[in-house]
Write a protein that holds these residues in place. Structure first.
Motif, short mmCIF file in Angstrom:
data_model
loop_
_atom_site.label_atom_id
_atom_site.label_comp_id
_atom_site.label_asym_id
_atom_site.label_seq_id
_atom_site.Cartn_x
_atom_site.Cartn_y
_atom_site.Cartn_z
N TYR A 168 4.12 1.57 6.76
CA TYR A 168 3.80 1.19 5.57
C TYR A 168 3.74 -0.15 4.99
O TYR A 168 2.76 -0.80 4.50
N ASN A 169 4.93 -0.82 5.02
CA ASN A 169 5.19 -2.07 4.52
C ASN A 169 4.65 -3.16 5.54
O ASN A 169 4.00 -4.36 4.84
N LYS B 71 0.62 -2.38 4.60
CA LYS B 71 0.13 -2.79 3.18
C LYS B 71 -0.09 -4.38 3.09
O LYS B 71 -1.07 -5.10 2.41
N GLN B 72 0.68 -5.31 3.80
CA GLN B 72 0.54 -6.80 3.62
C GLN B 72 -0.76 -7.00 4.51
O GLN B 72 -1.23 -8.05 4.10
N GLN C 85 -3.60 -5.60 4.59
CA GLN C 85 -4.77 -5.09 3.94
C GLN C 85 -6.03 -4.92 4.43
O GLN C 85 -6.95 -5.45 4.57
N ARG D 37 -1.58 6.84 1.68
CA ARG D 37 -0.63 6.32 0.57
C ARG D 37 -1.36 5.07 0.02
O ARG D 37 -1.31 4.89 -1.13
N LEU D 38 -1.92 4.31 0.86
CA LEU D 38 -2.71 2.99 0.36
C LEU D 38 -4.01 3.55 -0.49
O LEU D 38 -4.17 2.91 -1.21
N SER E 4 -3.31 4.25 -4.21
CA SER E 4 -3.35 2.83 -4.69
C SER E 4 -4.55 1.87 -4.71
O SER E 4 -4.82 0.63 -4.89
N SER F 12 -6.96 1.33 -2.68
CA SER F 12 -7.52 0.82 -1.38
C SER F 12 -8.46 1.80 -1.03
O SER F 12 -8.53 2.82 -0.95
#
Length: 393
Positions: free
Chosen positions: A87-88, A91-92, A94, A115-116, A119, A121
């Motif tokens: 995930y980390n 997420k970076q 994108q 999960r994104l 947020s 996305s």
């Protein structure tokens, strides 16, 4: 008309070996050449020197980079850490597209992508089973567990992508008719791979190329070669190319049968290099999905003897004369002996090269995949609009 913007595409899978890795490399190369940004996330504990060389060849096309981390084959507590780390990392980056391949890759992209999406996305989540969990028996506890997970994850899937109709049928039989959208997109080959491979001066009779594990049938190949010698009444020669933990066992069997001088083993190498080593390619697999090695052999103009499993009939045709039953040493040996006693028989049974080239080109595969990506993004954007409007009201 304004041209469509380039996409940021991330492929996630566990093991960088075999057909999944090949499929991802082809898509990455084709899409990068078309101007898109591509990256890979996969396991760091599998693969060897050969796979490292393959990563080197694909790195120029990975503008989003290569991320490797430990990802275990079986389900376990370590998956929690791997998912959080994924995930980390994701997420970076994108991404616009998260494309998971195999059970673990598919789980990661749907969990992380969902999960994104929370947020805001608009990332699209695609999953290609590629066999994976589909190999399990639904009558076992492990099989039922995997299939329940697969069914649950469908609700967070923008599209399933099957590389063979066999894979789609198996999914329907074991998991159920997909509730998520799906599309069938066959694997494809690069233009250079449709050039014939000439036999080397010292080429042998038969080639086995693949993982050294019983699922792929190297044990059948060894036994069938010995039986074929008895049928034709003279020694035959073969070569086995590939790596795997069971290789010492196969070598011991070859030595015990006194065939060491006629049947040699070579480490993994590019398929077209291996094709030059023998006049006929033998695919003795007990199970397959849509194996690249069969596509590559046909494209290289190599005669093929194969078991009739998985999606192979979609490549060679349902009524291909060179089919044998999986695990049947006698039937495999008979087909091998016939290629010796009837030169030209097998070559005449191979698929029409023009139709084959049209159907299984990498360009066609990549174009159809890109169309699917853009459709998924469009759908994700439409789904996001009501949520955004609701949050602003």
């Amino acid at each position: 008309m304004t041209p469509a913007p380039p996409l940021r595409i991330l492929h996630c899978f566990r093991s960088p070996v075999g057909g999944i890795f090949r499929h991802v490399r082809d898509l990455a190369e084709q899409h990068a050449k078309a101007g898109h940004e591509v990256g890979i996330l996969c396991d760091s504990s599998t693969g060897g020197a050969y796979e490292d060389q393959l990563f080197e060849t694909i790195m120029p096309y990975l503008s989003l980079g290569l991320t490797r981390m430990p990802i275990r084959r079986s389900l376990g507590p370590s998956d929690i850490c791997a998912t959080l780390r994924s995930y980390n990392e994701i997420k970076q980056l994108q991404p616009d597209i998260l494309h998971g391949h195999g059970a673990k890759g598919g789980a990661f992209v749907r969990l992380v992508g969902s999960r994104l999406r929370v947020s805001r996305s608009r990332v699209a989540r695609l999953y290609s089973p590629h066999g994976g969990s589909l190999h399990y028996d639904r009558n076992t506890l492990r099989g039922r567990t995997y299939f329940t997970i697969e069914r649950t994850l469908e609700r967070w899937t923008d599209s399933l992508v099957f590389v063979s109709d066999y894979e789609r049928r198996t999914y329907c039989e074991k998991i159920g008719v997909p509730k998520a959208p799906w599309q069938l997109i066959h694997n494809g080959l690069r233009e250079a791979e449709f050039e014939p491979v000439e036999n080397a001066v010292n080429s042998v009779d038969f080639l086995y190329i693949g993982m050294m594990r019983d699922l792929k049938g190297p044990d059948v190949f060894i036994e069938a070669l010995r039986r074929a010698e008895q049928l034709v009444g003279r020694p035959l020669r073969g070569v086995m190319v590939g790596d795997g933990d069971d290789q010492p066992r196969y070598q011991a069997r070859i030595d015990m049968m006194g065939m060491g001088a006629r049947l040699t083993m070579r480490p993994a190498m590019p398929a077209r290099e291996a094709f030059a080593l023998a006049r006929t390619v033998v695919i003795p697999s007990r199970a397959e999905s849509m194996p690249y090695i069969v596509l590559e052999a046909v494209a290289a103009d190599k005669p093929v003897i194969s078991t009739k499993v998985g999606g192979i009939p979609e490549i060679l045709g349902e009524n291909f004369e060179g089919f044998v039953a999986p695990g049947d040493v006698e039937e495999m040996a008979t087909a091998m002996a016939r290629t010796i006693s009837e030169p030209g028989w097998l070559a005449g049974a191979m698929p029409d090269p023009v139709a084959f080239r049209t159907r299984f080109s990498a360009t066609n595969m990549a174009d159809r995949m890109m169309s699917l990506y853009r459709n998924c993004i469009s759908t994700a954007a439409k789904q996001a609009q009501p949520r955004i409007a609701s949050s602003l009201s």
